[in-house]
Design an enzyme around this catalytic site. Sequence first.
Site, PDB file in Angstrom:
ATOM      1  N   ALA A  61     -64.528 -10.658 -30.083  1.00 54.70           N
ATOM      2  CA  ALA A  61     -65.912 -10.401 -29.677  1.00 54.70           C
ATOM      3  C   ALA A  61     -66.033  -9.999 -28.214  1.00 54.70           C
ATOM      4  O   ALA A  61     -66.926  -9.246 -27.833  1.00 54.70           O
ATOM      5  CB  ALA A  61     -66.770 -11.636 -29.955  1.00 54.70           C
ATOM      6  N   ARG A  98     -68.976 -17.906 -29.220  1.00 55.26           N
ATOM      7  CA  ARG A  98     -68.799 -19.279 -28.748  1.00 55.26           C
ATOM      8  C   ARG A  98     -68.893 -19.431 -27.232  1.00 55.26           C
ATOM      9  O   ARG A  98     -68.732 -20.532 -26.711  1.00 55.26           O
ATOM     10  CB  ARG A  98     -67.443 -19.822 -29.234  1.00 55.26           C
ATOM     11  CG  ARG A  98     -67.339 -19.918 -30.745  1.00 55.26           C
ATOM     12  CD  ARG A  98     -65.978 -20.442 -31.172  1.00 55.26           C
ATOM     13  NE  ARG A  98     -65.912 -20.642 -32.618  1.00 55.26           N
ATOM     14  CZ  ARG A  98     -65.569 -19.711 -33.490  1.00 55.26           C
ATOM     15  NH1 ARG A  98     -65.277 -18.501 -33.066  1.00 55.26           N
ATOM     16  NH2 ARG A  98     -65.526 -19.967 -34.780  1.00 55.26           N
ATOM     17  N   ASP A 141     -68.514  -4.853 -35.853  1.00 56.70           N
ATOM     18  CA  ASP A 141     -69.561  -3.976 -35.325  1.00 56.70           C
ATOM     19  C   ASP A 141     -69.291  -2.491 -35.503  1.00 56.70           C
ATOM     20  O   ASP A 141     -70.166  -1.658 -35.271  1.00 56.70           O
ATOM     21  CB  ASP A 141     -69.817  -4.277 -33.841  1.00 56.70           C
ATOM     22  CG  ASP A 141     -68.543  -4.267 -32.990  1.00 56.70           C
ATOM     23  OD1 ASP A 141     -67.675  -3.401 -33.220  1.00 56.70           O
ATOM     24  OD2 ASP A 141     -68.424  -5.128 -32.090  1.00 56.70           O
ATOM     25  N   HIS A 146     -62.104  -8.822 -40.524  1.00 51.80           N
ATOM     26  CA  HIS A 146     -63.272  -9.581 -40.984  1.00 51.80           C
ATOM     27  C   HIS A 146     -64.327  -8.680 -41.616  1.00 51.80           C
ATOM     28  O   HIS A 146     -65.482  -9.089 -41.765  1.00 51.80           O
ATOM     29  CB  HIS A 146     -63.867 -10.386 -39.833  1.00 51.80           C
ATOM     30  CG  HIS A 146     -62.973 -11.499 -39.361  1.00 51.80           C
ATOM     31  ND1 HIS A 146     -63.064 -12.049 -38.099  1.00 51.80           N
ATOM     32  CD2 HIS A 146     -61.961 -12.155 -39.986  1.00 51.80           C
ATOM     33  CE1 HIS A 146     -62.147 -13.002 -37.970  1.00 51.80           C
ATOM     34  NE2 HIS A 146     -61.463 -13.076 -39.100  1.00 51.80           N
ATOM     35  N   CYS A 153     -70.290  -7.776 -58.660  1.00 48.76           N
ATOM     36  CA  CYS A 153     -69.547  -6.626 -59.174  1.00 48.76           C
ATOM     37  C   CYS A 153     -68.741  -5.900 -58.096  1.00 48.76           C
ATOM     38  O   CYS A 153     -67.996  -4.980 -58.398  1.00 48.76           O
ATOM     39  CB  CYS A 153     -70.484  -5.648 -59.880  1.00 48.76           C
ATOM     40  SG  CYS A 153     -71.550  -4.686 -58.765  1.00 48.76           S
TER      41      CYS A 153
END
Length: 211
Positions: free
Chosen positions: A27, A39, A110, A127, A138
Amino acid sequence: MTIDESSLDEARRLVGAAQRIVVLTGAGISTDSGIPDFRGPQGLWTKDPAAEKASNIHNWLSDPDLRRKAWRSRVAALERPAPQPNAGHRALVDLERSGRLDLIVTQNVDGLHVEAGTDRSRLVEIHGTSREAICLDCRAQGPIDDVLARVRAGEDDPKCRACGGLLKSATISFGQGLVEADLERALAAAQTADLLLAVGSTLSVYPIASM
């Protein structure tokens, strides 16, 4: 934070000498694009614990109100200027063009590496991506903008038009497994690299931190 010149010289030497470079980004590489980390002191989850709750697949499946709030939040975000790639993303594109970048593995969802010009064949979005939506039943997948248009038109908890299943962003939430092929590719690249750069990651999320 300040870095002494000798450390910078050593970093330049390492990057300059490497011929097979793998990069793990988190991040922190996107904070200069206006996307908060999770965090840190001003992190998304630090300031809004409810946002972290929405990142757990079990909560997403069981809480319709949470889903409605999350979809409304995504629509509201469209009113703000879209984040743009920053110098960090562009520097990695330059590294790729030098012919020495083997792979970027990003924990970010992003899409800014692709927007900056990173070749998709050199990128693992471990991710997933927030730019697509996926049906949890589906597995049909498509642009998330199409789903957000439905929310804007009045659907507060949109369902898959193919099967009626629950939709969510095509990101890997807590409680979901990573795509095994992506994980294997990332770990294999780390084992064969002569330099691995960790950029903007706290290295606290496993298993990818094991790179």
